[in-house]
Design an enzyme around this catalytic site. Structure first.
Site, PDB file in Angstrom:
ATOM      1  N   ASP A 135     -37.387 -40.587  64.544  1.00  0.00           N
ATOM      2  CA  ASP A 135     -37.146 -40.027  65.852  1.00  0.00           C
ATOM      3  C   ASP A 135     -36.217 -41.006  66.570  1.00  0.00           C
ATOM      4  OD1 ASP A 135     -37.530 -38.626  68.229  1.00  0.00           O
ATOM      5  OD2 ASP A 135     -39.075 -40.038  68.825  1.00  0.00           O
ATOM      6  N   LYS A 136     -35.640 -40.566  67.654  1.00  0.00           N
ATOM      7  CA  LYS A 136     -34.748 -41.499  68.342  1.00  0.00           C
ATOM      8  C   LYS A 136     -35.425 -42.121  69.566  1.00  0.00           C
ATOM      9  CE  LYS A 136     -31.651 -40.348  71.330  1.00  0.00           C
ATOM     10  NZ  LYS A 136     -31.790 -41.306  72.391  1.00  0.00           N
ATOM     11  N   THR A 137     -35.617 -41.243  70.568  1.00  0.00           N
ATOM     12  CA  THR A 137     -36.076 -41.768  71.840  1.00  0.00           C
ATOM     13  C   THR A 137     -37.474 -42.340  71.700  1.00  0.00           C
ATOM     14  OG1 THR A 137     -34.894 -39.942  72.755  1.00  0.00           O
ATOM     15  CG2 THR A 137     -36.230 -41.219  74.263  1.00  0.00           C
TER      16      THR A 137
ATOM     17  N   LYS B  21     -16.775 -36.787  86.092  1.00  0.00           N
ATOM     18  CA  LYS B  21     -17.276 -37.705  85.060  1.00  0.00           C
ATOM     19  C   LYS B  21     -17.114 -37.026  83.724  1.00  0.00           C
ATOM     20  CE  LYS B  21     -21.549 -38.406  86.224  1.00  0.00           C
ATOM     21  NZ  LYS B  21     -22.891 -38.910  86.506  1.00  0.00           N
TER      22      LYS B  21
ATOM     23  N   THR C  34     -33.389 -35.971  66.152  1.00  0.00           N
ATOM     24  CA  THR C  34     -33.623 -36.144  67.569  1.00  0.00           C
ATOM     25  C   THR C  34     -33.434 -34.832  68.302  1.00  0.00           C
ATOM     26  OG1 THR C  34     -32.836 -37.236  69.546  1.00  0.00           O
ATOM     27  CG2 THR C  34     -31.246 -36.929  67.800  1.00  0.00           C
ATOM     28  N   GLY C  35     -34.143 -34.723  69.379  1.00  0.00           N
ATOM     29  CA  GLY C  35     -33.983 -33.544  70.216  1.00  0.00           C
ATOM     30  C   GLY C  35     -32.791 -33.693  71.143  1.00  0.00           C
ATOM     31  N   ASP C  36     -32.184 -34.850  71.112  1.00  0.00           N
ATOM     32  CA  ASP C  36     -31.122 -35.147  72.055  1.00  0.00           C
ATOM     33  C   ASP C  36     -29.824 -34.435  71.728  1.00  0.00           C
ATOM     34  OD1 ASP C  36     -31.204 -36.562  74.363  1.00  0.00           O
ATOM     35  OD2 ASP C  36     -31.749 -38.421  73.341  1.00  0.00           O
TER      36      ASP C  36
ATOM     37  N   ASP D 194     -42.768 -41.309  67.938  1.00  0.00           N
ATOM     38  CA  ASP D 194     -43.731 -41.773  68.919  1.00  0.00           C
ATOM     39  C   ASP D 194     -44.302 -40.659  69.785  1.00  0.00           C
ATOM     40  OD1 ASP D 194     -41.387 -41.228  70.255  1.00  0.00           O
ATOM     41  OD2 ASP D 194     -41.827 -42.675  71.818  1.00  0.00           O
TER      42      ASP D 194
END
EC number: 7.6.2.1
Lengths: 345, 1592
Positions: free
Chosen positions: B427-429, B639, B749-751, B877
């Site tokens: 996972d990432k985050t 941005k 990842t869900g990102d 996590d």
């Protein structure tokens, strides 16, 4: 965890008491250790050492075995009269036939006393499960447990229900050939004392246990016992009760305490009673001296010599190998990534 | 409620938001609500009427959740079932039940007790684990939430009591208890912010908004009379879709995912929301995503089952043998065995029913031989694993200092699996990153600011620093030109090093959270002094204004805290504040910032009116605000801008450069831009925008985007920001080590894709120069009727293309990264595509899947697990990782800040990602080896023991009697051999933990399964078999029937059994000593203690009453102890049983040592301390193949630098020596530099070329000698013609060209080398020289000949012919040759040319003469016969010698050029080409030599000389390879000269001595067939050799 009831509590956050691991060399797997390394030196030394130790042992055993003088005489066929050769079983089972048989043996070499007398049976499964179990150690040991005949069937009780002592198939099939020896018609004393283990006599076979109802049933197996002598003194029985490991076995019959000279003619009178003919078993009479390795057994010495010389050869072979293919210990070029650079995965 | 709260609650955000607050209104005619019919759409929810849901059919499941495997009732049957899934347990159950019958050879208790113990222990463990789960569930179920009790009152209730239809009120930072429909929030317009990290790992907040119709329900009281119904889809696991209708007051409103609040997500930035429960408990989407927690078993254990099957088969086999034997013996023998009383037997021994008896005996045998399948194995393994797990738990190196959480092995049965992991799915985050953004650097107006360095850089620099010394050392030994330019080499790297070391050197002082920027030029108002102060001002304003955050005054510090949608935004605001632009207030229409231009000045508060916010979404990838400043000017701040106006590109080049740098450093980047709008332009646009905003229907979003695009044009670039997504501590290092250990790492990842890629860079999973394969399907762009199908086809196409690309890649250093998004993944995971996807993915060094749902994570995990068949490890996590954690072979949970769901579902929990390294590389490696060795040993010892029982059976009439006492057998597994094997399983270490960490490559022994493959298993079994045979027969033979003691007693069964058993105890315990490599006092105690225990037991057992000990009474003290033969037998059997294994390991170590053997030796001799260079070098070599991780990155960088350096060095050299400019440009950078492989190839080349040359030259020689090939025969002529073609082509095509290119090499100075065609000139001179040599040599030989023979009588007669011939020769050569030739005495050029010329002439005159027999011609030449013979031989001698000279000089050069090459890629084709070349040349030369009729020794010498020159050249080249620079001017000139010289020689030889000689000869002219075939051969030879030039 008192605050877990509060609605503002986050997701299950059991702030478990952090079990703080303590440092110790044991828990961190850092105990001092010796890490022996199999170096060429060790390999060669080991094999050489084995060879150097084994060869003398082998020679010693061989020479010990060589010293042993053994006279083996097979009499199961010899001792059947000519006319009964066709039906040996009938001969042996008949109660009227004369089973005495006299033969002469020549002593090949000088035999130092004591000369052990053995009978050897073949094809006799003393190690059969049914046979081995068929005894009652309790009953043999004390008069009090006379009635304990748990595994003794079918030789546990007589037909009228009284207990047989000693019970079981082993005792029932007790060997009953007898031998007597004479040199120049002078009888040689056969010492039948101390042929059983001392501990067996003292602790295993009770001195208050007397044979009872033994060989009284319909079927008579082997020897009968003198009911007036306690089991602890019935050494033939005690020896017999030590079941042999293999179907071919020898059991100690007695000892001749005197020396026998070379070329002496021993006259053996055999009472050929025991039925080995039903199962085509051989019967042999063995006279043997002993040395420190016991009776005649070349195998031990040969085996030691073989293994010893094999190890010496291996030591040699490894020396050659290490000379031909020397590898510096810890030479990194043998690491897989150096040996196979195209990818060690 | 805090007083400050209310302020922003008045805001109506929906007015500002453009995209995410599209509020569907009442369903209109053209937008019908979902029909909601048919299966899948049956759910009916009565809002605020939970009572209606208490009975069927609306009685949906409650909100109670349970993740346990068992309950009180099901525990016993289910757990027992679980236990008896182990085959061995079934077997033991069977034997245990049989032991109650009379067939048993042992007592019943000795069978049942161990089984009960084993099963009970395992079940207790299961129960414990399940209890933990239950407690966890209880904790969740008993959380409280405020629920409407009726009459407008709310009260707290446990989560589990919530029913469908309940109205709940959730407060800020609380979790939603069920899937809710949002009714209203503390914001007036009914929006709320939700954090879905637990569901999908995304960190930015999501905006949800209620329906317009439910907005009024914003107080507790308003729910008194609220009632409505919802019809919606049935429970399903899809997190991102929802279909439903809300029916209120007879009106129907469509619902979409925007109104649904999912269980386990968190309310943020919103004081409270009201919602109605739609899905509760297991119906909720998050629970639907959860998969059943599976019971996992390790690979080794599964394989162990197979071994048990094998053993079981074997067991049945020997049981069958045994029972058949028994049956036969019972039938035929038993009736005769009167001593057994066969007439009075029980059924077991019934001779009359041998089959039945045999059957009973089968059962007996099955129990008897049960020692083959060790029941103690399971107990021992269980014990060992628990102890191993304890060690993992106790490891202080895996304890987080901050939280104090240790690593935890939650299930112990996967320890060894840790050592076999192949792929890590992470996972990432929260796992890799800690979800904290730090503003680190920026680039303003093309000037980079910020000197802080990211963790990746720091890690990489450390790596380089340690590497640099190593590399220099490594290369200096082989390539001296590194040394020559030592300074030059070091400099760029040193620069780099110093540059970053400066950053590293500075102590990191993160003063403010989210702000790690360090550069005095910007902070404290210093920016105003910068040259581009104006641009900087704009830049800072963009930071402070372009966002959607809310500022909240912080009472404690007096400053503000910012609540932003994403952490980046917050980081920007903090940065702006630090720079002096503090965002302080937001109202409905304005943003207020306090600007402070210098620390001394007071801040100026400025108000900017917000006209529009075009917020960020993943499609647009940018956000803009349109503001009106105090001066009334309208500006657009943007941005992420990527579209710039022409005049806005001033800083573009620099900025893009900086953006790339930042990206490489693993930072998240955004470009900032602005634009000033005309009032008119804005109003025109705004009208259009409002129109778009009010569009009804699904076009609205697209329309809005389009309109937004029109205003976000012609932007002026200001600069770029770089934000570091803080990685967790030690993540890059850990990933690096894991990559070195050969593990593949996938990030799921869900990102968003961009974020994921950034993190990929940050963790070094991606690097510059890696080829990224992005798979993503934009289905909205597909204008096909069948979108699904088209999208899928598109996916397939992309996968296939990528696959092709990967396949075609040649560069061994190339690495690919696969990045795929969730939507594409949906298609890629379908059955028909998934295999292609997988095979693509496994070829990529790293794989990143973005925007994946929890379910997809699990699916990907399953795909990898099942598709590759390798062990997978999932680490995560959050709740969103639970699926994958459960699906993977090993699930690892991070016990960090988020919930415990992941930890609860995991098999191992660690508190930080970095501990994974130690967990796998140290503990995994150890546990794998320990368990593998332990199991092998276990089977060994039980086979060694169990089979002796079987052999004995054969001697007991297969009666089932054991030679051993029951007690011995019971003790064997329990006491006598158990502790050593447990100590092996718990304490064995092949190498220490430091070495494991230093050589992660050692880990590969696990995934490659070196220690538990079938070879090894069968090897151990074979060893057991051998031992059993050796022990049994040695013992039996030794204790045969003779007396075994001097007293004359014979050995009974007890004595034989005991002595045999002694041998076994010794053997197996010595065996384990040989197996172990690590002895602490514990091992010593256990091993030697076990042996001692045996003797102690014998003594003790012998002292018991004979009723208990039976025949074993005083067996040691009385019977065996005093017998030397007993000890002799033990010694013999033990050593002869263990020798073969010793021989095996000695051999293995001597010839084929494994890595850990070598490392053990290095450690043992302390070579690592003495020779640290070697140690370091090996460490770096061990990871050569790594493609990801920063080591790979550093390696790539070093490669790149080397290339640059190589260029630079050669440039420098050139400047120094010849002052030429572009030498480096043509220098081929050898792509596949591999000295070792090259060396092997060279060795092979030497052999191949030697053989080819020797064979080539030998054929004509031998043939000529043996007269097999007549040197004047037609075949020979043809072959020679072929050879001549070869030589000719060699001269023209190979040599001349090579000379040309050498001499025109740019590394040579222009003058004189390019002023004049030296190659051709030298060739010409050489040809002329050859002519002279030819002439002089021939003359010399001829004279000799003439003197010897008849004298000069023929000279005059052939003079004319000589002259003619001369002319021809001259014509064939260049005119210069002619002129040169004229000066020579033409008189004595005789021999074959003369003949040829003469014959040609005569031939042209009298062609017809040839038609007849060649007799006239012969006769014509007859006069010269003798003389011609002699002189032609002289010619041959000269020809062959000159030819040899030419060929040899050429051979040396080609050999040399092959030898110095270090690249296998160039050598490989050269070898083949040169072999051919050499063969043909050899053939030509051999022909000449054989024609010359040398003495055999001379001929052999010439042949050998030829044959060895090229190999010698190669060897020479290889020898000087390190010091020889093929591009040095000297080498080039040498090479060119030699080449052109040999070209001249070869051309001359070929044309004059070979071609002219043969083709113009008499034989040829008279034989048409020979002519044709010779010409063919000539052209063929020339063609073939020319063709070789393609490769060589």
């Amino acid at each position: 965890m008192g605050d877990s009831t509060s609605p503002s509590d986050g997701p299950a956050e059991p702030r478990r008491k952090s079990k703080k691991p303590k440092y110790s060399r044991f828990t961190q797997q850092e105990l001092p250790a010796c890490k022996p390394l199999l170096t060429p030196m060790i390999v060669v030394t080991t094999f050489a050492l084995i060879g150097i130790i084994f060869i003398p042992i082998g020679l010693a055993s061989l020479s010990a075995s060589e010293q042993v003088v053994e006279i083996v005489y097979q009499y199961d066929v010899d001792c059947i009269p000519e006319q009964s050769q066709n039906d040996k079983v009938a001969f042996i089972q008949s109660s009227v036939t004369n089973k005495t048989c006299t033969r002469t043996l020549t002593v090949p070499r000088h035999m130092d006393g004591p000369v052990h007398i053995y009978y050897e049976l073949d094809n006799f499964y003393q190690n059969h499960r049914r046979y081995v179990k068929s005894r009652s150690d309790k009953q043999l040991r004390s008069k009090a447990s006379e009635k304990v005949t748990t595994n003794c069937a079918p030789e546990a009780t007589t037909s009228d229900g009284s207990v047989i002592v000693p019970c079981g198939l082993i005792a029932w099939s007790l060997f009953n050939d007898t031998y007597s020896f004479a040199i120049d018609s002078k009888t040689i004393e056969v010492n039948k004392k101390n042929i059983a283990w001392q501990s067996d006599k003292e602790h295993k076979f009770g001195n208050d246990v007397y044979p009872k109802n033994f060989q009284m049933g319909g079927l008579i197996g082997g020897a009968k016992l003198n009911a007036s002598i306690p089991l602890s003194e019935q050494e033939d029985l005690i020896v017999w009760m030590r079941t042999a490991a293999l179907p071919k076995f020898r059991k100690l019959y007695g000892r001749i305490e005197t020396d026998l000279d070379a070329n002496e003619q021993i006259t053996v009178t055999i009472q050929n009673n025991y039925n080995t003919y039903s199962f085509e078993g051989k019967k042999k009479l063995v006279l043997s001296t002993t040395s420190w390795i016991g009776g005649k057994n070349d195998f031990l010495g040969t085996a030691y010599l073989t293994v010893g010389s094999l190890c010496l050869f291996l030591a040699m072979a490894f020396i050659v190998l290490y000379l031909l293919k020397p590898r510096t210990l810890g030479d990194p070029s043998y690491l897989s990534w150096n040996r196979n650079p195209d990818g060690h995965y | 409620m805090a007083p400050g709260r209310r302020r922003h609650e008045r805001l109506r955000w929906s007015k500002l938001y453009t995209f995410s607050c599209l509020r569907p209104t009442v369903v209109t005619d053209d937008e019908l609500p979902h029909p909601l019919q048919g299966p899948g759409y049956s759910r009916l929810v009565h809002c605020n009427q939970p009572g209606l849901h208490q009975k069927k059919p609306l009685n949906y499941c409650t909100n109670h959740i349970s993740t346990t495997k068992y309950n009180i009732i099901t525990f016993l049957p289910k757990a027992i079932f679980e236990q008896f899934r182990r085959v061995a347990n079934v077997y033991f159950l069977l034997t245990a039940s049989l032991s109650l019958t009379p067939v048993t050879p042992f007592s019943a208790v000795s069978m049942i007790a161990p089984l009960a113990f084993v099963v009970g222990l395992s079940m207790a463990k299961e129960a414990m684990e399940d209890w933990n789960r239950f407690v966890q569930d209880m904790k969740v179920n008993s959380r409280k939430v405020s629920v409407h009790n009726g009459e407008g009152r709310f009260g707290y209730k446990h989560w589990q009591e919530i029913r469908v239809g309940d109205v709940v009120r959730v407060e800020k930072d609380q979790f939603f208890p069920a899937d809710l429909l949002l009714l209203s929030s503390s914001y007036e317009d009914g929006i709320c912010y939700v954090e879905t990290m637990n569901l999908d790992g995304e960190t930015n907040l999501k905006v949800k908004r209620s329906l317009e119709v439910t907005l009024p329900l914003d107080g507790d009281a308003s729910f008194r009379h609220f009632a409505s119904t919802i019809r919606c889809e049935d429970p399903n696991p899809n997190l991102y879709t929802f279909v439903g209708n809300f029916e209120c007051e007879k009106k129907v409103y469509a619902l979409d995912p925007g109104q649904i609040l999912l269980r386990d997500s968190k309310l943020r930035n919103t004081t409270y929301v009201y919602g109605v429960a739609i899905f509760t408990g297991h119906d909720s989407k998050v629970m639907q995503n959860a998969t059943e927690s599976p019971s996992k078993r390790s690979r080794i254990e599964k394989k162990m089952d197979n071994i048990i099957y094998v053993l079981f088969t074997f067991l049945i086999l020997i049981s069958l043998i045994s029972s058949i034997g028994y049956g036969v013996l019972t039938k035929f023998g038993m009736p005769h065995w009167w001593y057994l009383q066969p007439s009075a037997t029980s059924y077991v021994y019934d001779a009359s029913k041998p089959v039945l008896s045999g059957f009973y005996h089968l059962l007996t045998a099955l129990i008897l031989y049960g020692y083959l399948i060790p029941i103690s194995l399971y107990v021992s393994i269980e014990v060992v694993k628990v102890l191993q797990a304890t060690f993992i738990n106790q490891d202080i190196h895996m304890r987080d200092e901050d939280t104090g959480n240790p690593a935890q092995a939650r299930t112990s049965n996967l320890n060894e699996e840790l050592g076999q992991v192949d792929t890590i799915l992470s996972d990432k985050t929260g796992t890799l990153t800690c979800n904290q953004m730090d503003f680190l650097r920026c680039s303003i107006a093309g000037v980079p600011y910020g000197v802080g360095s990211s963790e990746v850089e720091i890690a990489a620099v450390k790596q380089i620093a340690s590497e640099v010394s190593g590399t220099i050392e490594q290369h200096s030994s082989t390539q001296d030109f590194w040394e020559d330019s030592g300074d030059g080499f070091g400099s760029p790297e040193c620069e780099l090093e110093v540059g970053i070391a400066r950053m590293v050197g500075k102590p990191h002082r993160p003063t403010t959270k989210g702000f790690s920027f360090e550069d005095d030029r910007l902070i404290h108002g210093n920016w105003a002094k910068e040259p581009n102060a104006g641009t900087i001002l704009v830049f800072l304003r963009v930071l402070a204004l372009c966002h959607t955050a809310i500022a909240e005054p912080n009472e404690k510090t007096g400053g503000f805290t910012y609540e932003a949608e994403s952490p980046d935004e917050a980081a920007f605001l903090v940065a702006a504040r630090e720079f002096g632009f503090e965002f302080c207030k937001r109202t409905q229409s304005s943003v207020f910032i306090r600007e402070r231009y210098s620390p001394s000045e007071d801040p100026v508060e400025r108000e900017f009116k917000v006209l529009n916010i075009l917020e960020f979404n993943s499609k647009r990838k940018r956000m803009s605000v349109i503001l009106r400043d105090e001066a009334g000017q309208i500006i657009l701040l943007c941005k992420g801008a990527d579209r710039l106006s022409k005049n806005g590109r001033t800083y573009e080049i620099e900025t893009i450069k900086h953006l790339n740098e930042y990206g490489e450093a693993g930072l998240r980047t955004l470009a900032l831009a602005y634009r000033v709008l005309d009032e008119s332009e804005y109003s025109a646009w705004n009208t259009e925008f409002l129109k778009a905003k009010t569009t009804i229907g699904h076009h609205r979003e697209a329309e809005l985007e389009r309109v937004s695009d029109t205003i976000e044009r012609d932007l002026i670039l200001v600069g770029a920001t770089a934000v570091e997504d803080k990685l967790q501590k030690g993540v890059p290092q850990c990933i690096d080590k894991l990559a070195q250990a050969g593990l593949k790492i996938w990030v799921l990842t869900g990102d968003k894709m961009e974020t994921a890629i950034n993190i990929g860079f940050a963790c070094s999973l991606l690097r510059q120069g890696m080829k990224q394969i992005c798979l993503s399907v934009d289905s909205s762009n597909i204008l096909s009727l069948n979108k699904e199908k088209a999208a899928k086809e598109n996916t397939l196409m992309q996968i296939t293309d990528a696959h092709e690309m990967v396949k075609l890649e040649k560069d061994p250093n190339a690495a690919f990264a696969l990045i795929i998004d969730g939507k594409t993944l949906t298609y890629a995971l379908e059955d028909d595509l998934k295999n292609q996807f997988l095979s693509l993915a496994v070829n990529c060094a790293s794989v990143i899947c973005c925007r994946v749902s929890p379910k997809q994570k699990a699916l990907v995990t399953r795909l990898v697990k099942e598709g590759t068949g390798k062990t997978t490890l999932a680490i995560g996590d959050g709740a969103n990782d639970v699926g994958m954690i459960q699906e993977a072979d090993i699930g690892v949970g991070i016990s960090g800040v988020e919930g415990m769901q992941a930890v609860m579902a995991s098999d191992f929990s660690i508190s930080q990602f970095r501990f994974l390294e130690r967990l796998l590389v140290v503990h995994g490696h150890w546990c794998y080896k320990r368990i593998a060795q332990m199991i092998c040993y276990f089977f060994y010892k039980n086979i060694a023991f169990g089979l002796t029982i079987f052999y004995f059976e054969a001697y007991t009439g297969f009666s089932g009697q054991s030679v051993y006492d029951d007690w011995y057998m019971l003790l064997f597994n329990v006491v006598l051999t158990s502790l050593p094997v447990i100590s092996l399983g718990v304490f064995e270490q092949d190498v220490s933990s430091e070495v494991c960490l230093q050589f992660p490559a050692l880990y590969q022994q696990g995934p490659r399964n070196l220690f538990f493959d079938w070879y090894r298993i069968f090897g151990w079994m074979g060893n057991g078999l051998y031992s059993s045979i050796a022990i049994y027969f040695l013992s039996i033979q030794i204790f045969y029937n003779q007396a075994f003691r001097a007293d004359g007693q014979t050995a009974d069964m007890a004595a034989v059994g005991t002595s045999m058993f002694t041998c076994i105890v010794w053997t197996v315990n010595l065996q384990i000593v040989l197996t172990m490599s690590h002895f602490t006092w514990i091992q010593h105690l256990f091993v030697w203690g076990s042996i001692a225990t045996w003797y102690l037991f014998l003594i003790a057992y012998g002292m018991f009453s004979p009723v208990i000990s039976g025949n074993a009474y005083r067996i040691l003290s009385e019977a065996l102890g005093p017998a030397p033969i007993y000890w002799a037998a033990t010694l013999l059997a033990t050593l002869s049983c263990n020798s073969p294994y010793l021989v095996y390991i000695a051999f293995q170590r001597a010839l084929n040592p494994l890595d850990h053997h070598v490392i053990q030796e290095i450690k043992h001799y302390r070579k690592d301390v003495e020779d640290q260079h070697m140690w370091k070098r090996e460490r770096s070599k061990a990871r050569q193949r790594t493609k990801i991780g920063f080591t790979a990155r550093v390696d790539a960088k070093i490669r790149q630098l080397k290339r640059k350096l190589q260029k630079k060095v050669s440039e420098e050299r050139m400047w120094a020596s010849m002052a030429t400019t572009n030498c480096a440009s043509v220098e081929a950078v050898e792509e596949c530099l591999d000295e070792e492989a090259a060396l092997w190839l060279k060795v092979a080349a030497i052999a191949a070329i030697l053989i080819a040359g020797a064979v080539g030259v030998a054929i004509p020689l031998v043939g000529g000698k043996g007269r097999l090939v007549r040197t004047d025969g037609g075949v020979f002529v043809c072959v020679k013609a072929f050879a001549a073609g070869v030589v000719l082509a060699t001269g023209f095509v190979h040599m001349l060209h090579a000379a040309e290119s050498s001499l025109t090499n740019p590394c040579l100075p222009d003058s004189p080398w390019r002023k004049f065609p030296f190659a051709g000139f030298v060739a010409m001179v050489a040809a002329l020289g050859t002519l002279v040599v030819d002439f002089v040599g021939t003359q010399f030989y001829e004279r000799k000949h003439q003197e010897e023979a008849t004298g000069a009588k023929a000279a005059a007669s052939s003079a004319a012919a000589d002259l003619e011939e001369k002319g021809i020769t001259a014509a064939l050569l260049t005119p210069e040759a002619d002129s040169a030739g004229r000066g020579k005495d033409p008189m004595h050029i005789v021999g074959i040319h003369a003949h040829a010329a003469a014959h040609r002439h005569s031939h042209s005159h009298a062609h017809g003469a040839c038609d007849g027999p060649a007799l006239p011609v012969r006769s014509h030449g007859h006069a010269h016969e003798e003389e011609g013979e002699g002189s032609s031989n002289a010619r041959h001698v000269v020809v062959s010698q000159v030819l040899e000279l030419g060929i040899v000089s050429h051979s040396v050069i080609i050999g040399l050029s092959l030898g110095v090459s270090q690249s296998p890629c160039t050598i490989r084709p050269l070898v083949a080409a040169l072999s051919f070349h050499q063969f043909f040349e050899g053939f030509a030369l051999g022909g000449c030599i054989s024609q010359a009729r040398f003495r055999s020794t001379a001929a052999a010498m010439m042949a050998c000389f030829f044959a060895i020159t090229t190999p010698a050249g190669i060897a020479l080249g290889a020898g000087v390879a390190s010091s020889y620079n093929p591009n040095s001017p000297r080498a080039l000139v040498m090479e060119g000269m030699l080449d052109s010289m040999s070209a001249g020689i070869l051309i001359y030889m070929a044309l004059v001595d070979l071609i002219a000689a043969d083709f113009l000869s008499q034989t040829m002219s008279c034989n048409v067939r020979l002519q044709v075939s010779s010409y063919l051969a000539l052209f063929l030879g020339a063609g073939a050799m020319s063709a070789l030039a393609i490769w060589a």
